[in-house]
Write an enzyme that holds these catalytic residues in place. Sequence first.
Site, PDB file in Angstrom:
ATOM      1  N   LYS A  87       2.844   2.298   4.561  1.00 30.34           N
ATOM      2  CA  LYS A  87       1.839   1.384   5.130  1.00 30.34           C
ATOM      3  C   LYS A  87       1.933  -0.003   4.484  1.00 30.34           C
ATOM      4  CE  LYS A  87      -2.511  -0.011   6.275  1.00 30.34           C
ATOM      5  NZ  LYS A  87      -2.967  -0.700   5.121  1.00 30.34           N
ATOM      6  N   ASP A  88       2.201  -0.028   3.160  1.00 28.52           N
ATOM      7  CA  ASP A  88       2.355  -1.299   2.449  1.00 28.52           C
ATOM      8  C   ASP A  88       3.850  -1.526   2.204  1.00 28.52           C
ATOM      9  OD1 ASP A  88      -0.574  -2.148   1.696  1.00 28.52           O
ATOM     10  OD2 ASP A  88      -0.445   0.012   1.420  1.00 28.52           O
ATOM     11  N   HIS A 127      -8.793   8.069   1.809  1.00 29.99           N
ATOM     12  CA  HIS A 127      -8.742   8.598   3.173  1.00 29.99           C
ATOM     13  C   HIS A 127      -7.533   9.517   3.261  1.00 29.99           C
ATOM     14  CE1 HIS A 127      -5.601   5.618   3.595  1.00 29.99           C
ATOM     15  NE2 HIS A 127      -6.449   4.651   3.293  1.00 29.99           N
ATOM     16  N   GLN A 187      -4.937  -8.426  -8.396  1.00 32.44           N
ATOM     17  CA  GLN A 187      -4.179  -8.539  -7.146  1.00 32.44           C
ATOM     18  C   GLN A 187      -5.008  -9.099  -5.995  1.00 32.44           C
ATOM     19  OE1 GLN A 187      -3.433  -4.175  -7.030  1.00 32.44           O
ATOM     20  NE2 GLN A 187      -3.648  -4.403  -4.820  1.00 32.44           N
ATOM     21  N   ALA A 246     -11.726   4.529  -2.385  1.00 26.69           N
ATOM     22  CA  ALA A 246     -12.158   4.567  -0.981  1.00 26.69           C
ATOM     23  C   ALA A 246     -11.108   5.382  -0.217  1.00 26.69           C
ATOM     24  CB  ALA A 246     -12.326   3.167  -0.401  1.00 26.69           C
ATOM     25  N   GLY A 295      -4.648   9.118   4.335  1.00 30.06           N
ATOM     26  CA  GLY A 295      -3.387   8.492   3.915  1.00 30.06           C
ATOM     27  C   GLY A 295      -3.150   8.718   2.427  1.00 30.06           C
ATOM     28  N   HIS A 296      -4.192   8.475   1.622  1.00 26.64           N
ATOM     29  CA  HIS A 296      -4.075   8.699   0.175  1.00 26.64           C
ATOM     30  C   HIS A 296      -3.851  10.185  -0.118  1.00 26.64           C
ATOM     31  CE1 HIS A 296      -6.793   5.013   0.149  1.00 26.64           C
ATOM     32  NE2 HIS A 296      -5.779   4.607  -0.576  1.00 26.64           N
ATOM     33  N   SER A 325      -6.866   2.925   6.492  1.00 26.22           N
ATOM     34  CA  SER A 325      -7.000   1.924   5.430  1.00 26.22           C
ATOM     35  C   SER A 325      -8.421   1.975   4.892  1.00 26.22           C
ATOM     36  CB  SER A 325      -6.728   0.531   6.009  1.00 26.22           C
ATOM     37  OG  SER A 325      -7.230  -0.459   5.143  1.00 26.22           O
ATOM     38  N   SER A 326      -8.547   1.706   3.607  1.00 22.36           N
ATOM     39  CA  SER A 326      -9.877   1.680   2.996  1.00 22.36           C
ATOM     40  C   SER A 326     -10.750   0.605   3.634  1.00 22.36           C
ATOM     41  CB  SER A 326      -9.762   1.395   1.495  1.00 22.36           C
ATOM     42  OG  SER A 326      -8.911   2.342   0.903  1.00 22.36           O
TER      43      SER A 326
END
Length: 282
Positions: free
Chosen positions: A151-152, A34, A61, A32, A36-37, A187-188
């Site tokens: 982001k994470d 975006h 997870q 998914a 960011g990826h 974010s996805s």
Amino acid sequence: MLIIKNNAGLQVFIAAAQKKGQRIGFVPTMGALHEGHLALVRHAASLSDIVVCSIFVNPTQFNDPSDLEKYPRPITRDIHLLHNVGCTVVYLPSVDDVYPPGLNTSMRLKPGPLSEVMEGEFRPGHFAGVMQVVNRLLDLVTPDYLIMGQKDYQQVAIIRFMLQSLKSTVELVVSPTIREKDGLAMSSRNVRLTKAWRSHAPLIHKTLSLVRGQLNQKTLQTIEKEGIEALEEVGFRPEYFRVVDGETLQQIKDPSHHDHIVVCTAAWAGDVRLIDNVILKP
Ligand code: AMP
């Protein structure tokens, strides 16, 4: 760009690349995709000769089965997006490729206090699953660089701890958070926001950013309380809003005693859980 769907194909490709002395950058994702990826893939391409981007929705997870079930999987669109951003291989393993029956892939390593706060408190077992999948994918891809998103933030801290504990030679590279124009972290999960929630969602980044100016003026207790209240006011259900040490991830008392400070939050926007953070120091 090659699409590789199983381990055998990946091994052949990796062995050939290594024989040629090529540096491998690796971007693990759950798809998914975006901007960011894509920024991580571009970053990987700037460091290495070949870039492997994996798309694997890791069941271990997810502590909430309905979150796993609802996770978007637009694979054709994802592959299309990966063209022309420097991706050499899209790796699409099956669950059996990552977790072959009979192979014990769970990790005995415990990241301790790093994984007990924030996401660890509210998503029990999540980081054990993250470490398990990243460690297994690193075994398969054998990269020189592992590129992950700020982001994470907590995820990065835990993977850094894992690499150090395992004395891994993989270099962890952290890429900045990519945001929508209004500040919302990409974010996805954003595609699942209703129109009304999408319009409220930038408040998360706005509230986190306000902390920068408050750090030396208000107590941390007040900052955290006001952060929660600001989000609750429009109907978010925040799980935490914490000012923590950027390395230990533990709550701080006196900002002047810490060289790294970050403010992190997780909040439900309807039935979509959003997380974000802002680095306050340095
Ligand atoms: P995910 O597919 O959500 O598991 O994320 C895969 C990688 O992309 C992780 O390293 C994330 O931290 C990173 N990532 C996700 N969203 C963003 C973003 N908005 N900006 C930068 N990196 C991100």
